[in-house]
Scaffold this motif. Structure first.
Motif: not given
Length: 161
Positions: A72-79, A91-107
């Motif tokens: 909600l609010g428009g933040v998006a993740f391609h994982e 588990a997954y890693r984020i490949e792309r996101t609309t959030v600037p400043g994220i260098r790497a991310m996994a959940e």
């Protein structure tokens, strides 16, 4: 969207920022795992911050599968799925996101059968630029509250099924 650097499962233990949120459900581990991993289109039904979730193609789904999530609010993740260990780990890693400043991310979602019920722990592992890192840390209490509520809704949803 902003691309992130590829990471593997080790990043979940070594990331500069690690946030973990957990709860115990009465539903069986397999039912919980299926709701988290298989039934991603139902994610908005129980996790209120999620507007839409879908896999990027037809099944079968597993390691390597692509997933898209919009909050909600428009933040998006391609994982991309990194682990699919039924019924204990997703588990997954984020490949792309609309959030600037994220260098790497996994959940990771860990599902554990305990005498008290099914313990679910969601871990976010993040490497981010300082302003983004500060915002993520500041949002942790809100994420914790949202996750507790979401796991409660998921437990009620699974009990009614």
């Amino acid at each position: 969207m902003y691309a992130t650097r590829p990471v593997d499962l080790d990043f979940l233990n070594t990331a500069p920022i690690r946030l973990s949120f957990a709860g115990t459900l009465t539903a069986a581990p397999k039912a919980v795992f299926d709701a988290i991993a298989h039934d991603v289109a139902d994610l908005p039904r129980w996790y209120g911050a999620v507007a839409k979730a879908e896999y990027g193609g037809p099944g079968p789904f597993g390691v390597g599968t692509k997933r898209r999530v919009k909050l909600l609010g428009g933040v998006a993740f391609h994982e991309q799925i990194l682990a699919w260990d039924t019924p204990t780990r997703y588990a997954y890693r984020i490949e792309r996101t609309t959030v600037p400043g994220i260098r790497a991310m996994a959940e990771q979602w860990a599902v554990l059968d305990t005498p008290a019920g099914t313990r679910v722990a969601w871990t976010m592992a993040i490497d981010a630029a300082l302003p983004t890192a500060a915002a993520i840390r500041a949002s942790a209490p809100g994420i914790a509250l949202a996750t507790r509520r979401a796991l409660g809704r998921l437990d009620r949803m699974l009990a009614a099924a």
